[in-house]
Scaffold this active site. Sequence first.
Site, PDB file in Angstrom:
ATOM      1  N   GLU A 190      42.909  36.228  45.905  1.00 28.73           N
ATOM      2  CA  GLU A 190      42.627  34.949  45.232  1.00 28.73           C
ATOM      3  C   GLU A 190      43.910  34.272  44.739  1.00 28.73           C
ATOM      4  O   GLU A 190      43.967  33.710  43.649  1.00 28.73           O
ATOM      5  CB  GLU A 190      41.628  35.145  44.089  1.00 28.73           C
ATOM      6  CG  GLU A 190      40.256  35.554  44.595  1.00 28.73           C
ATOM      7  CD  GLU A 190      39.144  35.313  43.597  1.00 28.73           C
ATOM      8  OE1 GLU A 190      39.223  34.323  42.839  1.00 28.73           O
ATOM      9  OE2 GLU A 190      38.185  36.098  43.584  1.00 28.73           O
ATOM     10  N   PHE A 221      32.142  34.120  50.414  1.00 30.33           N
ATOM     11  CA  PHE A 221      32.816  32.876  50.794  1.00 30.33           C
ATOM     12  C   PHE A 221      33.837  33.185  51.871  1.00 30.33           C
ATOM     13  O   PHE A 221      34.765  33.975  51.665  1.00 30.33           O
ATOM     14  CB  PHE A 221      33.505  32.214  49.605  1.00 30.33           C
ATOM     15  CG  PHE A 221      33.752  30.746  49.809  1.00 30.33           C
ATOM     16  CD1 PHE A 221      32.974  29.800  49.166  1.00 30.33           C
ATOM     17  CD2 PHE A 221      34.731  30.304  50.685  1.00 30.33           C
ATOM     18  CE1 PHE A 221      33.184  28.436  49.387  1.00 30.33           C
ATOM     19  CE2 PHE A 221      34.945  28.954  50.911  1.00 30.33           C
ATOM     20  CZ  PHE A 221      34.175  28.018  50.254  1.00 30.33           C
ATOM     21  N   ALA A 274      45.310  31.514  58.365  1.00 30.34           N
ATOM     22  CA  ALA A 274      44.984  30.490  57.362  1.00 30.34           C
ATOM     23  C   ALA A 274      44.388  31.132  56.130  1.00 30.34           C
ATOM     24  O   ALA A 274      43.510  31.972  56.212  1.00 30.34           O
ATOM     25  CB  ALA A 274      44.000  29.470  57.935  1.00 30.34           C
ATOM     26  N   ARG A 329      46.970  67.014  26.595  1.00 27.61           N
ATOM     27  CA  ARG A 329      47.931  67.774  27.408  1.00 27.61           C
ATOM     28  C   ARG A 329      49.053  68.310  26.527  1.00 27.61           C
ATOM     29  O   ARG A 329      49.719  67.548  25.815  1.00 27.61           O
ATOM     30  CB  ARG A 329      48.516  66.864  28.499  1.00 27.61           C
ATOM     31  CG  ARG A 329      49.631  67.494  29.309  1.00 27.61           C
ATOM     32  CD  ARG A 329      49.085  68.530  30.287  1.00 27.61           C
ATOM     33  NE  ARG A 329      50.086  68.836  31.309  1.00 27.61           N
ATOM     34  CZ  ARG A 329      50.944  69.859  31.218  1.00 27.61           C
ATOM     35  NH1 ARG A 329      50.909  70.663  30.181  1.00 27.61           N
ATOM     36  NH2 ARG A 329      51.811  70.063  32.194  1.00 27.61           N
ATOM     37  N   THR A 355      39.535  32.795  54.271  1.00 27.37           N
ATOM     38  CA  THR A 355      40.749  33.324  54.888  1.00 27.37           C
ATOM     39  C   THR A 355      40.554  33.633  56.367  1.00 27.37           C
ATOM     40  O   THR A 355      39.534  34.176  56.784  1.00 27.37           O
ATOM     41  CB  THR A 355      41.213  34.591  54.155  1.00 27.37           C
ATOM     42  OG1 THR A 355      41.375  34.295  52.770  1.00 27.37           O
ATOM     43  CG2 THR A 355      42.528  35.096  54.714  1.00 27.37           C
TER      44      THR A 355
END
Length: 388
Positions: free
Chosen positions: A372, A128, A135, A277, A131
């Site tokens: 997003e 899609f 904008a 560890r 951007t």
Amino acid sequence: MTDYLSSANLPDEYQQLAKSVNDFARTVVAPVAAKHDAEHSFPYEVVAGMAEMGLFGLPFPEEYGGMGGDYFALCLALEELGKVDQSVAMTLEAGVSLGAMPVFRFGNDAQKQEWLPKLTSGTALAAFGLTEPGAGSDAGGTKTTAKRDGGDWIVNGSKQFITNSGTDITELVTVTAVTGVDEATGRKQISSILVPTNTPGFVAEPAYDKVGWNASDTHPLSFTDVRVPQENLLGEEGRGYANFLHILDEGRIAIAAVSVGAAQGCVEESVKYAKEREAFGQPIANNQAISFKIARMEARAHTARTAYYDAAALMLAGKPFKKAASIAKLVASEAAMDNARDATQIHGGYGFMNEYTVARHYRDSKILEIGEGTTEVQLMLIARGLGL
């Protein structure tokens, strides 16, 4: 759906899905994650495996080649993948929520029949293009245009940061473009146009050199006199941006699921490392400074999971979910970033080595607070939801 707020109450089909994806993530994704990250290569073999499992078709009806599931099922899969490799999780998330979902939500019958079987099968990807350099959240800044010419649209402009846009199996990009001006308000009318990637004039520019998500495909795009039929208009003319906002609301739940996976993955890696560890003659897990830090990490992951479960429950019940989705995205993305930082600290110098999963989470997780919808956008939407 309220029963889903506790993972112990998930129906069996959801539990089995999560388990199968977890197994896939551990046995197929994890062994090649560091290699693809280092080489900045797209994991075609992993994507093929996800396609074979039906993951790209999870929330779509069987009539379009989907699995007949729902969006919550997709989120469960994304969480499990996000534990070991955010790049792979984002390939699935973007392929479904940003690629196929707009066609499913707003496409006409012909568009659905043409594109969804390929997209839900995972044999093709869609992207899609929203951007632009000036904008994204600011629709008024959109400069890409689509003008009528006979029976066609002529698209000119550029997009940036577009996921899944330049792979060998990418066949479609949905592009938001200015198609006119509203005479009453003087505002730009923005529509969505379906652009097959083999259309002359469409170019996926060289991939970005990113901080993280190195195995996720991301490109800037350019459109130079790209001609497509007027029938490629997706949804109602002038409603492109509004429709995409709905897609983003859904997508934020999915991003939250990926974030929860990352947060939980950091917990699991830290628990394992702290037990193995040894320092000063004992496992570092025996030190409260370590065990308490991991306990806080677990609390963040649990809280974030509850938030995205709640948002998904509202969405599937047909109730307003915009504010809940923003809360989930905000809380989960911050949990992922905070847990990645703490996990790296627990691992010490090893946490700074790229072959360690926590190092990749440290580099990958920051974008979860940006993509997003940034953290600031989520705060704005939550405030609006409160009437402020």
